[in-house]
Write an enzyme that holds these catalytic residues in place. Structure first.
Site, mmCIF file in Angstrom:
data_model
loop_
_atom_site.group_PDB
_atom_site.id
_atom_site.type_symbol
_atom_site.label_atom_id
_atom_site.label_comp_id
_atom_site.label_asym_id
_atom_site.label_seq_id
_atom_site.Cartn_x
_atom_site.Cartn_y
_atom_site.Cartn_z
ATOM 1 N N THR A 164 -19.290 26.845 50.269
ATOM 2 C CA THR A 164 -17.894 26.855 49.829
ATOM 3 C C THR A 164 -17.827 26.098 48.521
ATOM 4 O O THR A 164 -18.755 25.376 48.180
ATOM 5 C CB THR A 164 -17.007 26.162 50.889
ATOM 6 O OG1 THR A 164 -16.876 26.997 52.026
ATOM 7 C CG2 THR A 164 -15.616 25.852 50.402
ATOM 8 N N VAL A 193 -11.762 34.353 59.834
ATOM 9 C CA VAL A 193 -11.165 33.427 58.872
ATOM 10 C C VAL A 193 -11.554 32.009 59.290
ATOM 11 O O VAL A 193 -11.370 31.628 60.450
ATOM 12 C CB VAL A 193 -9.631 33.580 58.844
ATOM 13 C CG1 VAL A 193 -8.997 32.502 57.989
ATOM 14 C CG2 VAL A 193 -9.252 34.971 58.318
ATOM 15 N N GLY A 215 -18.016 23.177 55.355
ATOM 16 C CA GLY A 215 -18.799 23.022 56.591
ATOM 17 C C GLY A 215 -18.497 24.161 57.540
ATOM 18 O O GLY A 215 -17.868 25.155 57.153
ATOM 19 N N GLY A 217 -16.563 26.212 59.646
ATOM 20 C CA GLY A 217 -15.105 26.271 59.687
ATOM 21 C C GLY A 217 -14.511 26.190 61.081
ATOM 22 O O GLY A 217 -13.468 25.562 61.282
HETATM 23 N N1 ASP Z 1 -15.899 26.178 55.673
HETATM 24 C C1 ASP Z 1 -16.418 27.465 55.274
HETATM 25 C C2 ASP Z 1 -16.096 28.478 56.345
HETATM 26 O O1 ASP Z 1 -16.261 28.182 57.514
HETATM 27 C C3 ASP Z 1 -17.883 27.473 55.005
HETATM 28 C C4 ASP Z 1 -18.432 26.285 54.250
HETATM 29 O O2 ASP Z 1 -17.706 25.414 53.840
HETATM 30 O O3 ASP Z 1 -19.633 26.200 54.049
HETATM 31 O O4 ASP Z 1 -15.754 29.582 56.011
#
Ligand code: ASP
Length: 294
Positions: A164, A193, A215, A217
């Site tokens: 992200t 989502v 992280g 989600g």
């Molecule tokens: N938080 C994001 C999601 O779960 C992925 C990430 O932050 O690495 O879509």
């Protein structure tokens, strides 16, 4: 809001999905340049809202991170994007979820905030809004999307691999803002989502604090995410404690995460419990710092 002064702060992240042993030198170089640009914008009096949107847009379009151009297809074979942005003083916010086929989801999220009475548009409705407002569309997905730095073809088959981008800033007028954008987790189901487009779990800004999460989600959502950090901080918890409590809860639930935050008092935190988090920060009292691992 406080009176105009010469104080500002900005922090960026390029995701908590960094894997130990992989080479992120080019990402760190990019983050250093971008953070310097954000610093120049804030020094020149630009708003935190413009700065976080700019930083996230640049990261989306670089193709170096799991967001925008660096996103991978879902299990149905096409890219769906999530993004959100929030302005602390007004509490205005905008977001898009499961948006297919556009170059800068963060720009569209800002459009939702400024051009509609809504906070979040998803799927076909988000696409129609983006088209009607002439946001740049990806015309040839095969030519446009690319593997981000540090991600292998094998990773794409691992649903736990993720990334992200995000930005938080305090401008000279005392306004805080936050923005986050992602291609989500690899191998995700169509329509999945995560926390990123959710105002509260993934992105938050008010008069005291601005936060962007990264992280796994599902775990961030179930742990409360950014809003739980903001509530603990405003109830008097030290910034690092407020963040670490949320990170501990993500870990307890089986995930990992990273957080960037800036506060009205010029506090900056970049904390994570994954292997690493690509990150950079600078303020009117702290020199520019860039790192991926400890
Ligand atoms: N938080 C994001 C999601 O779960 C992925 C990430 O932050 O690495 O879509």
């Amino acid at each position: 809001m406080s009176q105009p002064n010469d104080q500002y702060a900005v922090a960026l992240h390029g995701g908590a999905g960094a894997v130990a042993g992989r080479d992120y030198d080019s990402v760190e170089k990019h983050l250093r340049t971008l953070t310097g640009e954000c610093q120049a914008m804030l020094s020149a009096g630009r708003t935190s809202l413009d700065v976080v949107e700019y930083a996230v847009r640049e990261m989306e379009q670089s193709g170096m991170y799991v967001a925008g151009r660096g996103s991978a297809a879902n299990s149905a074979g096409y890219v769906e994007l999530d993004a959100s942005i929030m302005h602390g003083p007004s509490r205005e916010a905008g977001a898009v979820a499961a948006l297919p086929g556009f170059m800068s989801p963060i720009q569209i999220a800002r459009g939702v905030m400024e051009k509609t009475p809504h906070v979040l548009l998803a799927g076909a409705g988000a696409k129609a809004f983006a088209r009607n407002n002439a946001y740049a569309e990806v015309l040839n997905a095969d030519d446009y999307y690319q593997l981000p730095v540090g991600v292998t073809e094998e990773d794409l088959a691992t649903a736990s691999a993720h990334g992200t981008v995000g930005a938080v800033a305090l401008d000279q007028s005392g306004a805080l803002a936050a923005a986050t954008s992602t291609g989500g987790t690899f191998g995700k189901l169509e329509g999945r989502v995560g926390d990123t487009p959710l105002i509260g779990p993934g992105t938050w800004a008010d008069d005291s604090i601005a936060i962007s999460c990264t992280g796994t989600g599902e775990h961030i959502i179930r742990a409360g995410g950014a809003i739980s950090i903001a509530c603990a901080y405003k109830a008097g918890a030290p910034l690092d404690n407020a963040i670490n409590d949320m990170l501990d809860e993500v870990k307890r639930l089986g995930g990992d995460a990273g957080i960037i935050a800036v506060t009205q008092e010029l506090g900056i935190a970049t904390l994570y419990n994954s292997d690493g988090m690509k990150r950079a920060s600078v303020s009117s009292r702290q020199p520019l710092e860039v790192a991926t691992f400890a």
